[in-house]
Design a protein around this motif. Sequence first.
Motif, PDB file in Angstrom:
ATOM      1  N   ASP A  94      -0.653  -2.586   7.732  1.00 30.19           N
ATOM      2  CA  ASP A  94      -1.181  -1.430   6.955  1.00 30.19           C
ATOM      3  C   ASP A  94      -0.999  -1.738   5.485  1.00 30.19           C
ATOM      4  O   ASP A  94      -0.235  -1.542   4.849  1.00 30.19           O
ATOM      5  CB  ASP A  94      -0.329  -0.186   7.256  1.00 30.19           C
ATOM      6  CG  ASP A  94      -0.797   0.958   6.572  1.00 30.19           C
ATOM      7  OD1 ASP A  94      -2.101   1.120   6.287  1.00 30.19           O
ATOM      8  OD2 ASP A  94       0.022   1.948   6.303  1.00 30.19           O
ATOM      9  N   LEU A  95      -2.173  -2.256   4.732  1.00 24.83           N
ATOM     10  CA  LEU A  95      -2.536  -2.790   3.616  1.00 24.83           C
ATOM     11  C   LEU A  95      -3.338  -1.549   2.901  1.00 24.83           C
ATOM     12  O   LEU A  95      -4.186  -1.077   3.495  1.00 24.83           O
ATOM     13  CB  LEU A  95      -3.090  -4.068   3.374  1.00 24.83           C
ATOM     14  CG  LEU A  95      -2.352  -5.329   3.945  1.00 24.83           C
ATOM     15  CD1 LEU A  95      -3.319  -6.458   3.930  1.00 24.83           C
ATOM     16  CD2 LEU A  95      -1.081  -5.468   3.404  1.00 24.83           C
ATOM     17  N   SER A  96      -3.014  -1.579   1.454  1.00 25.76           N
ATOM     18  CA  SER A  96      -3.786  -0.611   0.887  1.00 25.76           C
ATOM     19  C   SER A  96      -5.401  -1.180   0.708  1.00 25.76           C
ATOM     20  O   SER A  96      -5.543  -2.333   0.733  1.00 25.76           O
ATOM     21  CB  SER A  96      -3.052  -0.224  -0.378  1.00 25.76           C
ATOM     22  OG  SER A  96      -3.280  -1.522  -1.257  1.00 25.76           O
ATOM     23  N   ALA A  97      -6.184  -0.152   0.379  1.00 24.00           N
ATOM     24  CA  ALA A  97      -7.550  -0.777   0.158  1.00 24.00           C
ATOM     25  C   ALA A  97      -7.641  -1.571  -1.013  1.00 24.00           C
ATOM     26  O   ALA A  97      -8.440  -2.574  -1.175  1.00 24.00           O
ATOM     27  CB  ALA A  97      -8.358   0.602  -0.028  1.00 24.00           C
ATOM     28  N   SER A  98      -6.887  -1.370  -2.239  1.00 26.93           N
ATOM     29  CA  SER A  98      -6.993  -2.401  -3.060  1.00 26.93           C
ATOM     30  C   SER A  98      -6.631  -3.942  -3.098  1.00 26.93           C
ATOM     31  O   SER A  98      -7.050  -4.946  -3.360  1.00 26.93           O
ATOM     32  CB  SER A  98      -6.163  -1.677  -4.500  1.00 26.93           C
ATOM     33  OG  SER A  98      -4.853  -1.689  -4.237  1.00 26.93           O
ATOM     34  N   THR A  99      -5.437  -4.006  -2.206  1.00 25.73           N
ATOM     35  CA  THR A  99      -4.921  -5.208  -1.733  1.00 25.73           C
ATOM     36  C   THR A  99      -5.946  -5.738  -0.770  1.00 25.73           C
ATOM     37  O   THR A  99      -6.101  -6.967  -0.981  1.00 25.73           O
ATOM     38  CB  THR A  99      -3.553  -4.893  -0.935  1.00 25.73           C
ATOM     39  OG1 THR A  99      -2.608  -4.202  -1.796  1.00 25.73           O
ATOM     40  CG2 THR A  99      -3.050  -6.297  -0.624  1.00 25.73           C
ATOM     41  N   SER A 101      -9.155  -5.472  -1.035  1.00 26.90           N
ATOM     42  CA  SER A 101     -10.341  -5.806  -1.912  1.00 26.90           C
ATOM     43  C   SER A 101      -9.833  -7.219  -2.765  1.00 26.90           C
ATOM     44  O   SER A 101     -10.824  -7.998  -2.768  1.00 26.90           O
ATOM     45  CB  SER A 101     -10.837  -4.664  -2.668  1.00 26.90           C
ATOM     46  OG  SER A 101      -9.896  -4.258  -3.670  1.00 26.90           O
ATOM     47  N   ASP A 102      -8.645  -7.078  -3.123  1.00 26.51           N
ATOM     48  CA  ASP A 102      -8.154  -8.227  -3.926  1.00 26.51           C
ATOM     49  C   ASP A 102      -8.182  -9.496  -3.179  1.00 26.51           C
ATOM     50  O   ASP A 102      -8.422 -10.509  -3.448  1.00 26.51           O
ATOM     51  CB  ASP A 102      -6.865  -8.098  -4.660  1.00 26.51           C
ATOM     52  CG  ASP A 102      -6.843  -6.945  -5.678  1.00 26.51           C
ATOM     53  OD1 ASP A 102      -7.957  -6.633  -6.296  1.00 26.51           O
ATOM     54  OD2 ASP A 102      -5.582  -6.287  -5.893  1.00 26.51           O
ATOM     55  N   GLY A 112      -5.260  -8.611   6.385  1.00 26.29           N
ATOM     56  CA  GLY A 112      -4.327  -7.505   7.314  1.00 26.29           C
ATOM     57  C   GLY A 112      -4.546  -7.691   8.758  1.00 26.29           C
ATOM     58  O   GLY A 112      -3.881  -6.981   9.682  1.00 26.29           O
TER      59      GLY A 112
END
Length: 191
Positions: A94-99, A101-102, A112
Amino acid sequence: MHQIKFMEYISQPWPWYISGPSIAIIMFLLLYFGRTFGMSSNLRTMCAIGGAGKRVEFFKFDWRNQLWNLVVVLGAVVGGFIAQYGLTSPEPIDLSASTISDLEALGFNNAGANLLPPELFSWDAVLSFKGLAILLIGGFLVGFGTRYAGGCTSGHAITGLSSLQLPSLIAVIGFFVGGLIMIHLIFPILF
């Protein structure tokens, strides 16, 4: 049904209120018995066992007093095996969308999907010229840095900080600054 819930629970990272006090209890016991924790001391012990003390003064010591610390290495290997083959969840991380995209901007596909991204940890990546060069240069730098700093990240950050040693605080600050430089400046160039 209960076994499935239990497996879901143990395949997730442990919360701070379990892992933090566990580390504190281990550190209290080590300090009480006059021991210190650090992975780099195990490398010195293994080199001494292998006979490096015949050629290098640094490895001339009674390594039998450090055999207890080799249990840490065994625990790390066994724990890694159990985590990989017994506790790994097939669910994506479960990774954030910004992570995500980075990571995609750095060249990681399906960020992920795996705990260890194949762009770094597959045999193809490791056995490439770039992978072998990074392992050799990185291994040399880690070995040099560990010796120069008088210990590794685990030794300074766990043992040194828990016993309130100023050199360990300075070393840990250096580790964090080095990590920030690596991830923001050097890593994008390498990958």
